[in-house]
Design a protein around this motif. Structure first.
Motif: not given
Length: 422
Positions: A100-124
């Motif tokens: 997962n993003m906790l145990f990864s570096d860019p570019p993998k971490h960047t991709r995973l964090r973007r996906i989570v960020g797009n779903t785990f939004t401030p609005k949600r």
């Protein structure tokens, strides 16, 4: 050594004593690590440890060094890159939950964090406010008011657990079992018996989350996990392993750290009536008080492991390539070079939100910070509004802190209070 840990006013430890305590993670150290971190900041701010897992490890305790290390790309979070060290510490069974993003570096971490960020939004997160309030009220309704009640199992833990489970879409009748498996994983040990229990719990969690993700694919419910399943179905977005592991890290981190943080906040505010009074003046004061508690007694004592991808010199100490690195969030947050009178809790401390490291720093800054802050504000605000005379059911100095070896979090073992002493 036991006597030396009796209180935060104890005689200062030598660097050798402090390093030994931090390495062994003794019960005395677990009960009160602050004198150890103070000694290390002073005499060995980048300290080689000899932990039971046997992997060469360096502990960083000063604020400036910690903040820099949290964002230093030479310290990798991808523990698969240090595969021998990974196996010695976590064992094979952890791999299925650590992709997962906790145990990864860019570019993998960047991709995973973007996906989570797009779903785990401030609005949600903000959409949960009314539900967090309802859960808080229901839990407090169920607590006895004129006799001691242990707030940890009755309030501090079920609140964030229910919230994250509802956010993810975990069915209510499955939450208790998921929490029990998570609790086993949180209490890391290195002996054969502890490792066997860990492997069973991790296997059960993996199988459960695989099944839960499959159910969300068949019957989407609009929750966060359904959104992640949808993201997986986009070509190349998430592998099966990444989906399951991301669900796990959100479930685990989404309730444990906040649960212990609520407990830490209640304990320290009730132990300091003057600070409690200042904190409850208005919503702004409470928000500032919460940030000061994050600094003063964060539930995330140390960062998760990193390893040096090359030789790195930190404050004249060489951290050799391949060595593990841990960053003491607790030590850094009480660094007197950064915070005036750091061993005093001051809910009016200026600019504390922008400076404390309770949620990390840099690329791995906690994605769940907005939810944790929301839960803390509602939990503490409601508790003290409904029960303004709430008091500890024991002396503050008699508090029992978790002393299991190498726990993932710092928190109380129990929190007995009387909600309405009159």
């Amino acid at each position: 050594m036991t006597q030396a840990f009796a209180s935060e006013e104890s005689e200062a430890l030598s660097a050798q004593e402090a390093a030994a305590a931090a390495s062994s993670c003794s019960r005395e150290f677990r009960a009160n690590p602050h004198p150890v971190y103070a000694a290390l900041r002073e005499s060995a701010p980048v300290c080689p440890l000899s932990p039971p897992h046997g992997v060469e490890t360096y502990l960083i305790t000063r604020y400036d060094d910690a903040r820099a290390a949290l964002a230093d790309p030479r310290f990798s979070k991808d523990m698969y890159g240090a595969i021998d060290a990974y196996h010695r510490i976590f064992g094979d069974s952890s791999i299925a939950l650590d992709d997962n993003m906790l145990f990864s570096d860019p570019p993998k971490h960047t991709r995973l964090r973007r996906i989570v960020g797009n779903t785990f939004t401030p609005k949600r997160v903000e959409s949960l406010r009314a539900r967090v309030q309802q859960i808080t009220d229901d839990l407090l309704d169920a607590c006895p008011t004129n006799e001691p009640v242990n707030l940890l199992p009755e309030f501090c833990f079920p609140l964030p657990l229910q919230v994250i489970c509802e956010l993810l879409g975990v069915p209510e009748n499955e939450r208790k079992q998921a929490q029990e498996w998570s609790a086993t994983v949180a209490q890391t040990g290195f002996g054969p018996e502890a490792r066997a229990k860990l492997e069973i719990a991790e296997g059960n969690l993996r199988d459960y989350l695989v099944d839960l993700c499959a159910r969300k694919r068949r019957e989407p419910d609009g929750g966060l996990l359904s959104a992640l399943v949808t993201a997986q179905d986009q070509e190349g977005a998430l592998t099966d392993g990444e989906l399951v592991s991301t669900a796990w890290v959100l479930l685990f981190a989404g309730h444990k750290s906040t649960a212990y943080q609520i407990g830490n906040a209640v304990h320290h505010l009730l132990s300091r009536p003057d600070q409690k009074e200042l904190a409850l003046k208005d919503a702004s004061s409470l928000a500032s008080a919460i940030e000061e508690v994050f600094r003063f007694e964060t539930s995330v004592e140390n960062s998760t492991f990193r390893y040096a991808k090359e030789d790195v010199v930190v404050r004249d100490t060489l951290i050799p390539k391949g060595a593990l690195v841990q960053i003491s969030i607790t030590g850094a947050n009480r660094d007197p070079e950064m915070f005036a009178a750091p061993d005093e809790m001051d809910v009016r401390r200026p600019n504390v939100q922008a400076s404390h490291l309770a949620f990390g720093y840099g690329p791995h800054y906690c994605v769940g910070a907005p939810l944790a802050r929301l839960e803390m504000q509602i939990a503490l605000g409601t508790l003290f509004a409904r029960h303004p005379k709430v008091a500890l059911a024991q002396k503050p100095e008699d508090a029992r802190w978790m002393t299991v070896p190498f726990p993932a979090f710092r928190g109380l073992a129990e929190l007995p209070v009387v909600l309405d002493p009159s």
